[in-house]
Scaffold this active site. Structure first.
Site, PDB file in Angstrom:
ATOM      1  N   GLY A  55       0.860  -1.176   0.000  1.00 36.66           N
ATOM      2  CA  GLY A  55       0.000   0.000   0.000  1.00 36.66           C
ATOM      3  C   GLY A  55       0.892   1.218   0.000  1.00 36.66           C
ATOM      4  N   CYS A  82       5.335  -5.993   1.800  1.00 39.51           N
ATOM      5  CA  CYS A  82       5.641  -4.563   1.808  1.00 39.51           C
ATOM      6  C   CYS A  82       4.841  -3.832   2.895  1.00 39.51           C
ATOM      7  CB  CYS A  82       5.416  -3.977   0.416  1.00 39.51           C
ATOM      8  SG  CYS A  82       6.225  -2.385   0.224  1.00 39.51           S
ATOM      9  N   TYR A  83       3.890  -2.998   2.548  1.00 39.20           N
ATOM     10  CA  TYR A  83       3.107  -2.337   3.596  1.00 39.20           C
ATOM     11  C   TYR A  83       2.443  -3.381   4.507  1.00 39.20           C
ATOM     12  CZ  TYR A  83      -0.403   0.439   6.017  1.00 39.20           C
ATOM     13  OH  TYR A  83      -1.160   1.020   6.984  1.00 39.20           O
ATOM     14  N   HIS A 169       8.773  -7.686  -2.965  1.00 39.66           N
ATOM     15  CA  HIS A 169       7.562  -8.114  -3.692  1.00 39.66           C
ATOM     16  C   HIS A 169       7.777  -9.463  -4.376  1.00 39.66           C
ATOM     17  CE1 HIS A 169       5.101  -4.490  -3.236  1.00 39.66           C
ATOM     18  NE2 HIS A 169       6.276  -3.880  -3.136  1.00 39.66           N
ATOM     19  N   GLU A 171       5.639 -11.259  -5.801  1.00 38.20           N
ATOM     20  CA  GLU A 171       4.740 -11.425  -6.949  1.00 38.20           C
ATOM     21  C   GLU A 171       5.311 -10.850  -8.237  1.00 38.20           C
ATOM     22  OE1 GLU A 171       4.554  -9.331  -4.535  1.00 38.20           O
ATOM     23  OE2 GLU A 171       3.540  -7.466  -5.055  1.00 38.20           O
ATOM     24  N   ASP A 227     -14.600 -11.441 -24.045  1.00 39.99           N
ATOM     25  CA  ASP A 227     -15.392 -11.622 -22.824  1.00 39.99           C
ATOM     26  C   ASP A 227     -16.856 -11.946 -23.122  1.00 39.99           C
ATOM     27  OD1 ASP A 227     -12.993 -10.877 -21.775  1.00 39.99           O
ATOM     28  OD2 ASP A 227     -13.623  -8.865 -21.192  1.00 39.99           O
ATOM     29  N   LYS A 367      -8.308 -12.194 -17.382  1.00 42.64           N
ATOM     30  CA  LYS A 367      -8.379 -12.306 -18.827  1.00 42.64           C
ATOM     31  C   LYS A 367      -7.810 -13.634 -19.361  1.00 42.64           C
ATOM     32  CE  LYS A 367      -9.483  -9.961 -22.541  1.00 42.64           C
ATOM     33  NZ  LYS A 367     -10.685  -9.123 -22.632  1.00 42.64           N
TER      34      LYS A 367
END
Ligand code: XMP
Length: 511
Positions: A55, A82-83, A169, A171, A227, A367
């Site tokens: 954040g 992180c945050y 991070h 990710e 979609d 997606k």
């Protein structure tokens, strides 16, 4: 019960990426804003683990997001990023400090200790950092399990409570062993099995809608995009002829596109498909309009009107299908991002039409997962792997006033460009590529005669998420062939330029 992980959102920029990385391990993940779910609900809903996201805030800022400390004793494994890491430290009595100098940003050397979170991770590797505050002293029950040169506590854990925090991070792909760390958290620490599968999703959804929508009249607006196509085919498999699809041909489609959509859905899937030829209607409404947002608004409104008329013809509709996907849900939930362009296909539609219920079969999918579902449903690859095309279509690629003549020129130029890119196999290099008809005219020469024609701009971008993008380094040969063919085959165009701007500062589309 489907095993699932909660990504508790504290406003970080990589939240969707975290959920996606978890799902790549075949574990279902949901993102919820921290205000939207309590500790009790987290326990009741049976999450196998919780990830606190990053954040933008500092934990000492009174405005910064905080969470109920009871979560630390709820018996559910937690990973703070992180945050999220700093918040855990703060809640458990550790000490956070503002960075002495500039903080730590980018790739940083990481040294880890032997720990469940770091199984299979070498002692030294590279991680991705983006922080100014840091944990100076971890809480009492925690021990430090990783360090960097600037960060005395780059990761910490409380093994007994299965609570972990990482300042970096995992990710982000720049963290070399990030995937392994998430794998360890999900399987070794949370005890997940990793059995989330697209086939199961499709099958469950089909069975569920077959029961829930039995005997109901269902209407779907089909744009021919990925979609709405996947949503329509999924529901068609569940309820067959009780589904009616309406495809509004607004005359702003690419070359051959309207026929392609009609052929695919009417012939291949044998759906009830109504193709509405509304070309003149849209063009007359757009006559003289130059301002991009007005174009979008007019198209959005006209679309609703056409759709409404069709639904009145069909009679009472019980259910409306929308091809909303997960990123749409999150983006519209976030609320404070400023509007750069109003995307007319998100929201908008339902207000005008009478129906009892909305069904959004793809609401939980990213997606790439929608594409996978499409393949499982037997939708042709060409359609599933189609590049994105804006709802307002070529209207935002004809700069200035839209006329049939300009649209015709753009359609041809765009088709030539796409043909040449595909013929050279360069379509795998780029995520979206198209032509834009600028409003600029310039002098040229053809034979012995002076010409005064339009300038077309070619655009190709490389991106993961379309939020940021770089211009694709298409081979010069491809650009040369496209340019030569366009200027030879499209009479109104005498100049071709290539757009070499990234996003930001530009956007992908020109309008
Ligand atoms: P921008 O131009 O905002 O585009 O960088 C990012 C992505 O969104 C698509 N785009 C739209 N899609 N309705 C849509 O459905 C719209 O009004 C719209 N405007 C842009 C664009 O093609 C790119 O993929």
């Amino acid at each position: 019960m489907q095993e699932k992980i909660l990504v508790l959102d504290f406003g970080g920029q990589y939240n969707q990426l975290i959920a996606r990385r978890v799902r790549e391990h075949r574990v279902y993940a949901e993102i919820k804003p921290f205000r939207a779910i309590s500790t009790r609900e987290i326990v009741e809903q049976g999450y196998k683990g919780v990830i606190f996201t990053g954040g933008p805030n500092s934990v000492y800022d009174p405005q910064s997001p905080h969470y109920d400390p009871a979560i630390l004793d709820a018996g559910i494994p937690i990973l703070g990023i992180c945050y999220g890491d700093q918040l855990i430290a703060h809640m458990a009595g550790g000490e956070i400090r503002a960075a002495r100098s500039s903080g730590e940003y980018g790739k940083v050397a990481l040294r880890v200790e032997d720990d469940a979170l770091f199984g299979g991770v070498p002692t030294e590797s590279v991680c991705w950092m983006s922080h100014s505050d840091y944990i100076a002293q971890p809480p009492q029950s925690f021990r430090v399990i990783a360090r960097t040169d600037k960060c005395p506590c780059a990761a910490m854990c409380d093994e007994r409570r299965k609570i972990y925090g990482v300042q970096f991070h995992p990710e982000v792909l720049h963290t070399e062993y990030g995937k392994q760390m998430l794998n360890n958290f999900l399987f070794a620490i949370c005890g997940c099995k990793g059995d989330w599968q697209m086939d199961d999703f499709v099958q469950h959804a089909v069975e569920r809608y077959r029961v829930e929508l039995a005997g109901k009249r269902v209407l779907c607006a089909l744009s021919g995009g990925v979609d709405s196509s996947v949503a329509a085919v999924l529901l068609h498999r569940a309820i067959g002829s009780n589904l009616t699809c309406v495809f509004v041909d607004h005359g702003l489609l690419r070359k051959g596109e309207g026929d392609f959509v009609e052929r695919t859905f009417r012939e291949r899937f044998e759906m009830n498909l109504i193709r509405v030829d509304a070309r003149e209607r849209f063009l007359s409404k757009l006559a003289g309009v130059v301002e991009p947002e007005r174009k979008r608004k007019i198209i959005g409104e006209e679309f609703i009107r056409v759709f409404e008329e069709q639904s009145q013809r069909i009679g009472k509709v019980d259910v409306l299908v929308q091809g909303t996907i997960y990123p749409d849900v999150i983006e519209s939930g976030a609320g404070d991002a400023s509007v750069i362009k109003s995307h007319h296909n998100v929201g908008g539609l339902p207000d005008a039409i009478e129906f009892d219920e909305i069904v959004e079969p793809l609401r939980d999918l990213f997606k790439d997962e929608v594409r996978e579902a499409g393949i499982r449903l037997g939708i042709p690859r060409d359609l599933v792997w189609r590049q994105p095309f804006p709802g307002p279509g070529l209207a935002v690629r004809v700069i200035g006033e839209i006329t049939e003549d300009k649209l015709a020129a753009l359609r041809e130029a765009d088709a030539i460009f796409r043909e040449e890119v595909a013929a050279a196999g360069a379509d795998t290099m780029t995520d979206q590529y198209f032509a834009v008809l600028t409003d600029l005219r310039s002098v040229g020469v053809m034979g012995d005669a002076r010409t005064y024609g339009y300038t077309v701009a070619l655009r190709a971008v490389t991106t993961d998420d379309f939020m940021t993008a770089d211009w694709t380094r298409l081979p010069y040969d491809v650009l040369a062939r496209a340019s030569s063919r366009i200027t030879n085959e499209v009479a109104q165009i005498n100049r071709v330029v290539y757009d070499v701007t990234s996003k930001p500062p530009a956007t992908v589309e020109w309008e």
